[in-house]
Design a protein around this motif. Structure first.
Motif, PDB file in Angstrom:
ATOM      1  N   ALA A  51       0.919  -1.024  -0.034  1.00 30.28           N
ATOM      2  CA  ALA A  51       0.147  -0.097   0.103  1.00 30.28           C
ATOM      3  C   ALA A  51       0.757   1.368  -0.099  1.00 30.28           C
ATOM      4  N   ASN A  74      -7.182   2.498   9.285  1.00 23.87           N
ATOM      5  CA  ASN A  74      -8.143   2.244   8.257  1.00 23.87           C
ATOM      6  C   ASN A  74      -9.297   3.504   8.393  1.00 23.87           C
ATOM      7  N   VAL A  77     -13.638   5.961   3.987  1.00 23.06           N
ATOM      8  CA  VAL A  77     -13.534   6.389   2.597  1.00 23.06           C
ATOM      9  C   VAL A  77     -14.360   7.456   2.304  1.00 23.06           C
ATOM     10  N   THR A  79     -16.816  10.224   0.004  1.00 21.50           N
ATOM     11  CA  THR A  79     -17.883  10.017  -1.033  1.00 21.50           C
ATOM     12  C   THR A  79     -17.524  10.790  -2.225  1.00 21.50           C
ATOM     13  N   ASP A 106      -9.233   8.689  -4.147  1.00 19.86           N
ATOM     14  CA  ASP A 106      -8.728   8.191  -3.027  1.00 19.86           C
ATOM     15  C   ASP A 106      -7.556   7.178  -3.526  1.00 19.86           C
ATOM     16  N   ARG A 108      -5.826   5.128  -1.795  1.00 16.42           N
ATOM     17  CA  ARG A 108      -5.744   3.516  -1.565  1.00 16.42           C
ATOM     18  C   ARG A 108      -6.348   2.715  -2.509  1.00 16.42           C
ATOM     19  N   THR A 109      -7.537   2.988  -3.149  1.00 15.12           N
ATOM     20  CA  THR A 109      -8.314   2.185  -3.943  1.00 15.12           C
ATOM     21  C   THR A 109      -8.225   2.622  -5.579  1.00 15.12           C
ATOM     22  N   GLY A 110      -7.940   3.973  -5.625  1.00 14.17           N
ATOM     23  CA  GLY A 110      -7.669   4.679  -7.035  1.00 14.17           C
ATOM     24  C   GLY A 110      -9.243   5.234  -7.458  1.00 14.17           C
ATOM     25  N   ALA A 111     -10.246   5.256  -6.349  1.00 13.67           N
ATOM     26  CA  ALA A 111     -11.654   5.537  -6.846  1.00 13.67           C
ATOM     27  C   ALA A 111     -11.514   6.923  -7.149  1.00 13.67           C
ATOM     28  N   ARG A 435      -7.455   9.998   5.556  1.00 12.44           N
ATOM     29  CA  ARG A 435      -7.486   9.213   4.301  1.00 12.44           C
ATOM     30  C   ARG A 435      -6.484   9.880   3.419  1.00 12.44           C
TER      31      ARG A 435
END
Length: 469
Positions: A51, A74, A77, A79, A106, A108-111, A435
């Motif tokens: 990560a 953790n 996330v 929105t 984001d 971590r997720t690439g969102a 985050r």
């Protein structure tokens, strides 16, 4: 015409920087920038295999303020609706002008959490250095170095300085630290030449800059750019990033001849001219630049246009293209395309100094996302070269992250971009929940420089302040 600013790189220089602010050139004093260059120390953050690290981890490696908080293990996330709500107010600031493009991801997720005109081509200003940094790190190992040679000339008493595209080769006298940390030295080169010549006097120094081709200034550069405090003509042989002397503020009008003069002086005096090395000239001496990862950090931290342009040409050389502005732009475009990053066809230089540069805004955040992933971990020096808000580099300034935006100090690591009508920033930040987010914003029709930079800071600070859920 406003041009990209350069700032100091350590907190120890803050007091000096404030004292020198009044004698600045485009807001930056000569002594202030010289001290910043001299004090630079590379961060060289290790490449991750899992990560991505939070901003705090990068800041810690850079000796960041001890009060910097670390991201939660953790964190929740954000929105897309929460991010849009947080940015709605700051995006309405008239100081941003009518053309604002940007993205938020984001890490971590690439969102994708926010997108505004990200496929539109915009003027990147110095955020374009992210692209050059990623390209050069893609084709060279972090430990690679660029060499400068002196070979025997065709006539007795003649030596040829063969430029190899080392932007920080130093003309500092013996006993004086070079302007750029880790730089090769003309004095060392001269010493090796004297040893090789066994006492033969050098009467003529010829400078061979044939490693680079094409004009020394890019399309869209203003005539006042070369020479200036922030740019010189781009040549394969130069000293101290295009200066005549290490402590000069204004760079050289003839950087190739400046390099030749520095060598001639170190050899005890000789005439200097431009020319070519004989194909069979014996090597009399050679020195090597700082490692590529150090050059990238130096280029990024102080937003040095000359180092950026030389590194872009090194990408062209590595990919067997002409080492010109056009060849370098094509090389950067092709290398980044292989990494899945589309920069379009609108780049004309490697620094973002040209007013003709255009890229899709998505290329900026895309480059940062790529550098966070294990697949492209060799890009990590790009991240450690980013400035820290309120702490160093181009994010240490009297009007950056002040007032309501001061909450972001120490929480943001980014590359800025400033030209007349353009204010941009792209980097990483930690939000209120800890985050890690990746962001890019470019306002390329900004009505004024100072207020528009503050408006961009406020956009970024809104994300730092927000949990955005």
């Amino acid at each position: 015409m406003a041009r990209p600013n350069t700032k100091p790189v350590t907190l120890a220089l803050l007091v000096l920087a404030l004292l020198l602010a009044g004698v600045g050139y485009f807001g930056v004093g000569a002594g202030r920038q010289f001290a910043a260059d001299r004090s630079f120390r590379p961060v060289r953050v290790p490449s991750p295999t899992a990560a991505p690290p939070g901003v705090a981890a990068l800041l810690s490696a850079a000796s960041a303020p001890p009060t910097q908080s670390r991201p939660a293990a953790n964190p929740p996330v954000p929105t897309a609706a929460g991010v849009a709500a947080a940015l709605a107010g700051p995006l309405g600031d008239p100081e941003l002008g009518s053309s604002v493009a940007g993205q938020v991801f984001d890490a971590r997720t690439g969102a994708l959490l926010f997108d505004r005109r990200s496929q539109d081509s915009v003027a990147p200003a110095s955020t374009a250095k992210l692209l050059t940094a990623a390209a050069v790190l893609s084709v060279y190992a972090p430990t690679d170095r660029f060499s400068t040679r002196v070979v025997a000339g065709a006539e007795p008493g003649t030596v040829v300085l063969v430029g190899g595209g080392d932007p920080t080769l130093s003309a500092a006298p013996a006993g004086q630290a070079p302007r750029y940390a880790g730089a090769a030295r003309i004095t060392d080169l001269a010493s090796r030449v004297r040893t090789a010549l066994h006492g033969v006097e050098v009467q003529q120094v010829v400078v061979d800059g044939s490693a680079f081709t094409g004009p020394g200034a890019a399309p869209g550069w203003d005539p006042v750019d070369t020479p200036s405090a922030y740019a010189s003509l781009i040549t394969a042989a130069m000293v101290d990033a295009g200066r005549d002397r290490a402590d000069d503020e204004i760079r050289s009008a003839e950087p190739d001849l400046a390099a030749g003069n520095a060598l001639a002086d170190a050899l005890g005096g000789a005439s200097v001219s431009l020319g070519s090395a004989p194909p069979d000239g014996a090597v009399l001496g050679q020195v090597h630049s700082a490692p590529v990862d150090v050059l990238v950090e130096q280029m990024m931290r102080s937003s040095d246009n000359v180092i950026a342009e030389v590194l872009a040409r090194q990408v062209a050389i590595a990919t067997h293209r002409p080492a010109s502005f056009a060849g370098a732009a094509e090389a950067v475009r092709a290398v980044l395309a292989d990494a899945g990053i589309d920069i379009g066809t609108g780049m004309v230089d490697g620094s973002g100094l040209s007013v003709q540069d255009r890229i899709p805004a998505a290329a900026l955040a895309g480059t940062l996302l790529a550098s966070l992933g294990a697949e492209h971990s060799r890009l990590r020096p790009l991240l450690s070269g980013l400035s820290i808000a309120g702490w160093d580099g181009t994010l240490l300034d009297e009007d950056r992250f002040s007032g309501p935006a001061a909450i972001a100090a120490g929480m943001v690591r980014a590359k800025t971009g400033t030209l007349t009508g353009v204010s941009g920033m792209a980097g990483l930040l930690t939000d209120a929940d800890g985050r890690l987010l990746v962001f890019s914003f470019v306002a390329d029709q900004a009505p004024s420089e100072g207020p528009s930079r503050i408006a961009v800071d406020n956009l970024v600070a809104a994300l730092v302040r927000c949990g955005c859920r």
